[in-house]
Design an enzyme around this catalytic site. Structure first.
Site, PDB file in Angstrom:
ATOM      1  N   GLU A  42       6.975  20.926  16.326  1.00 55.54           N
ATOM      2  CA  GLU A  42       5.790  21.763  16.582  1.00 55.54           C
ATOM      3  C   GLU A  42       5.291  21.575  18.010  1.00 55.54           C
ATOM      4  O   GLU A  42       4.922  22.536  18.678  1.00 55.54           O
ATOM      5  CB  GLU A  42       4.646  21.392  15.634  1.00 55.54           C
ATOM      6  CG  GLU A  42       4.707  22.019  14.278  1.00 55.54           C
ATOM      7  CD  GLU A  42       3.460  21.668  13.485  1.00 55.54           C
ATOM      8  OE1 GLU A  42       2.625  22.581  13.303  1.00 55.54           O
ATOM      9  OE2 GLU A  42       3.317  20.505  13.063  1.00 55.54           O
TER      10      GLU A  42
ATOM     11  N   TYR B 176     -18.724  35.248  27.283  1.00 52.20           N
ATOM     12  CA  TYR B 176     -17.618  35.057  26.356  1.00 52.20           C
ATOM     13  C   TYR B 176     -16.255  35.159  27.029  1.00 52.20           C
ATOM     14  O   TYR B 176     -15.290  34.559  26.566  1.00 52.20           O
ATOM     15  CB  TYR B 176     -17.712  35.995  25.146  1.00 52.20           C
ATOM     16  CG  TYR B 176     -17.903  37.455  25.463  1.00 52.20           C
ATOM     17  CD1 TYR B 176     -16.840  38.257  25.843  1.00 52.20           C
ATOM     18  CD2 TYR B 176     -19.161  38.039  25.342  1.00 52.20           C
ATOM     19  CE1 TYR B 176     -17.019  39.595  26.117  1.00 52.20           C
ATOM     20  CE2 TYR B 176     -19.346  39.378  25.611  1.00 52.20           C
ATOM     21  CZ  TYR B 176     -18.266  40.158  26.000  1.00 52.20           C
ATOM     22  OH  TYR B 176     -18.432  41.487  26.263  1.00 52.20           O
TER      23      TYR B 176
ATOM     24  N   LEU C 117      -5.410  19.707  14.168  1.00 47.47           N
ATOM     25  CA  LEU C 117      -6.326  20.786  14.533  1.00 47.47           C
ATOM     26  C   LEU C 117      -7.760  20.270  14.601  1.00 47.47           C
ATOM     27  O   LEU C 117      -8.578  20.800  15.351  1.00 47.47           O
ATOM     28  CB  LEU C 117      -6.226  21.939  13.531  1.00 47.47           C
ATOM     29  CG  LEU C 117      -4.903  22.708  13.533  1.00 47.47           C
ATOM     30  CD1 LEU C 117      -4.928  23.794  12.469  1.00 47.47           C
ATOM     31  CD2 LEU C 117      -4.611  23.296  14.907  1.00 47.47           C
ATOM     32  N   GLU C 118      -8.063  19.232  13.835  1.00 45.31           N
ATOM     33  CA  GLU C 118      -9.393  18.635  13.874  1.00 45.31           C
ATOM     34  C   GLU C 118      -9.729  18.151  15.286  1.00 45.31           C
ATOM     35  O   GLU C 118     -10.824  18.400  15.801  1.00 45.31           O
ATOM     36  CB  GLU C 118      -9.489  17.458  12.886  1.00 45.31           C
ATOM     37  CG  GLU C 118      -9.495  17.865  11.429  1.00 45.31           C
ATOM     38  CD  GLU C 118      -8.120  18.108  10.818  1.00 45.31           C
ATOM     39  OE1 GLU C 118      -8.053  18.285   9.597  1.00 45.31           O
ATOM     40  OE2 GLU C 118      -7.115  18.132  11.555  1.00 45.31           O
TER      41      GLU C 118
ATOM     42  N   LYS D 191      -3.529  28.270  12.086  1.00 42.17           N
ATOM     43  CA  LYS D 191      -2.093  28.459  12.271  1.00 42.17           C
ATOM     44  C   LYS D 191      -1.656  29.548  11.294  1.00 42.17           C
ATOM     45  O   LYS D 191      -1.600  29.308  10.087  1.00 42.17           O
ATOM     46  CB  LYS D 191      -1.322  27.162  11.989  1.00 42.17           C
ATOM     47  CG  LYS D 191      -1.507  26.090  13.029  1.00 42.17           C
ATOM     48  CD  LYS D 191      -0.635  24.892  12.722  1.00 42.17           C
ATOM     49  CE  LYS D 191      -0.806  23.801  13.763  1.00 42.17           C
ATOM     50  NZ  LYS D 191       0.059  22.641  13.469  1.00 42.17           N
TER      51      LYS D 191
END
Length: 159
Positions: free
Chosen positions: A59, A91, A110-111, A136
């Protein structure tokens, strides 16, 4: 020959713009106290980035698409009165910042990525609260799922 009427001008002519009076929004801003200003939420959904995050070496080496959603609370947002982007969270700039954070290094979870994004938004833009979701859409797991995602909510110094 018929007389020219004001409403019958050639197609290539633009109508006259009405004159606008000077903008006195700064005066309006001075009249507001902290309790009268609006709290605004700026939201970004579906920011698509190609990143190299994950537990497996594959990954992190090959990479994959990641979707990022954000909500940022802007307390005392002056842009509701001034109509200036400088008085809110831009933004477009946030999207560039998120891309930088997500692509400058690789995280296993991801945390941790969500936390890094939230930390930068709070520190760079002073957001009162930040909600970050990283998804994901094609996770590398052996079971059929639509997506996997992690959400993180973080209060800023004043939140």
């Amino acid at each position: 020959m018929p007389e020219d009427r004001p409403d019958e001008r050639p197609f290539d002519e633009e109508p006259d713009e009405p004159e606008l009076e000077a903008d006195d929004d700064d005066d309006d801003l001075d009249e507001l106290d902290g309790d009268d200003r609006d709290e605004v939420t700026v939201e970004i959904r579906g920011l698509s980035l190609y990143t190299h995050h994950g537990v497996s070496a594959a990954e992190r080496e090959i990479g994959q698409r990641l979707l990022v959603d954000l909500r940022m609370a802007v307390a005392d947002c002056d842009a509701t009165v001034t109509d200036r982007v400088e008085d809110t969270i831009d933004y477009g700039e946030v999207c560039q910042l998120v891309a930088l954070v997500a692509q400058q290094r690789s995280y296993k979870t991801l945390e941790r990525l969500c936390a890094a994004i939230a930390d930068r938004i709070v520190s760079d833009y002073g957001a009162e609260e930040v909600w970050v979701k990283c998804t994901k859409p094609e996770p590398p797991i052996p079971l059929p799922v639509d997506e996997v995602a992690v959400e993180l909510w973080r209060a800023g110094e004043h939140g």
